[in-house]
Design a protein around this motif. Structure first.
Motif, short mmCIF file in Angstrom:
data_model
loop_
_atom_site.label_atom_id
_atom_site.label_comp_id
_atom_site.label_asym_id
_atom_site.label_seq_id
_atom_site.Cartn_x
_atom_site.Cartn_y
_atom_site.Cartn_z
N LEU A 254 29.13 -6.56 62.16
CA LEU A 254 28.66 -5.21 62.46
C LEU A 254 29.05 -4.25 61.33
O LEU A 254 29.98 -4.52 60.57
CB LEU A 254 29.27 -4.72 63.78
CG LEU A 254 28.91 -5.52 65.03
CD1 LEU A 254 29.76 -5.05 66.21
CD2 LEU A 254 27.43 -5.39 65.35
N TRP B 119 25.66 0.19 66.43
CA TRP B 119 25.84 -1.26 66.31
C TRP B 119 24.73 -2.04 67.02
O TRP B 119 24.34 -3.12 66.55
CB TRP B 119 27.22 -1.64 66.85
CG TRP B 119 28.33 -1.25 65.92
CD1 TRP B 119 28.35 -1.36 64.56
CD2 TRP B 119 29.59 -0.68 66.28
NE1 TRP B 119 29.55 -0.90 64.05
CE2 TRP B 119 30.33 -0.48 65.07
CE3 TRP B 119 30.18 -0.33 67.49
CZ2 TRP B 119 31.62 0.05 65.07
CZ3 TRP B 119 31.46 0.21 67.47
CH2 TRP B 119 32.16 0.39 66.28
N ASP C 8 22.17 -2.48 64.59
CA ASP C 8 22.49 -3.56 63.65
C ASP C 8 22.01 -4.90 64.19
O ASP C 8 21.45 -5.72 63.45
CB ASP C 8 24.01 -3.63 63.41
CG ASP C 8 24.56 -2.41 62.71
OD1 ASP C 8 23.77 -1.60 62.19
OD2 ASP C 8 25.80 -2.26 62.70
#
Length: 296
Positions: A74, A91, A94
């Motif tokens: 991450l 995140w 991501d």
């Protein structure tokens, strides 16, 4: 004398692995992959302050048949770049970026540990219709994650310092929270990939700013667009009642699976039990129909 690693571990660590990068909101995100691209796919998500190498000895054991398994760093962790700020939505983005390029096929499954479980559940809430399922492994849904509490109390994850001696820094590596029974060869492997060479010596890889606010509270939960499952370690941070609460708030029929004898960091003290449980769950999900939860 240190314990010699067993053959299953050395074989897993030596398994062929490809690496790649993708940009997510202006940050370069690194990932590691096992198995042929195309899926069915599994994306593994580490906890706070951790990195993709926490899964090196687990991921190859999940590659069965045509399955593709990927572990992500991450933003602010491992070999990925650093962002100006961090939160669960950042995140989750991501993860979505990696899903688009890592060869995970249609509707992959997310598996996240600790804070990574919060990211996984957040992704299930944001774009669950694109997923087959989401699994949170010993992720305590409350005000703050264990990593964030340790950082705020200055018990761990302090400001990045440069250490001249690599071995001395490796000797300082500790899991948060600490637990008994960690396999020394797993602990050492993770520690070796937790540091980086910098001017003047060695330093931890993670960005200290990641601990600004990474908890997931019951009020953040809702109905995801995919299956969910919750794993709890017998000696971990998730009491049985918390699992029932999460299932109730997310409005899904979901298993709550206990890993016997495990502490919070299941892949460090009971990796084979974790692999067995995950293999069983994935096989079931690939050959069964979801059970709908009663309407609220």
């Amino acid at each position: 004398m240190s314990e010699l690693p067993p053959s299953w571990f050395t074989t897993a660590i030596a398994a062929p692995c490809d690496t790649g990068r993708v940009e997510s909101d202006g940050v370069s995100i690194a990932y590691r992959g096992w198995g042929e691209p195309g899926g069915p796919g599994v994306l593994l998500v580490h906890g706070g302050g951790a990195h993709a190498h926490w899964w090196d000895h687990v991921a190859p054991l999940l590659v069965e048949g045509a399955r593709r398994v990927v572990a992500v760093d991450l933003a602010g962790h491992g070999d990925s770049g650093r962002a100006k700020s961090y939160d669960l939505d950042r995140w989750a983005s991501d993860l979505r970026a990696v899903l688009g390029v890592a060869g995970l096929g249609e509707r992959p499954t997310l598996i996240g540990h600790s804070m990574g479980g919060f990211v996984t559940l957040t992704a299930a809430l944001r774009y669950g219709e694109e997923l087959a399922g989401a699994v949170a492994v010993d992720s305590p849904v409350r005000e703050r994650s264990p990593e964030e509490r340790a950082a705020r109390q200055r018990r761990a994850f302090g400001p990045a310092r440069v250490h001249a001696d690599r071995e001395a820094l490796l000797a300082r590596f500790r899991t948060v929270p600490e637990q008994e029974g960690d396999l020394p060869y797993v602990h050492r492997h993770i520690a070796e990939h937790s540091i980086r060479a910098v001017e003047g010596g060695w330093s931890w890889k993670f960005d200290p700013k990641i601990f600004a606010g990474i908890g997931l509270t019951p009020g953040d939960l809702g109905r995801p667009g995919c299956r969910i499952a919750l794993f709890r370690a017998e000696h971990g941070l998730v009491p049985a009642g918390m699992g029932e609460m999460v299932v109730d708030r997310m409005g899904r029929a979901a298993p709550v699976v206990e890993i016997p004898g495990a502490g919070h960091h299941v892949m460090v003290d009971q990796p084979l039990a974790l692999v067995t449980a995950l293999r069983t769950l994935l096989a079931d999900w690939e050959h069964s129909v979801p059970v709908a939860a009663p309407a609220l």
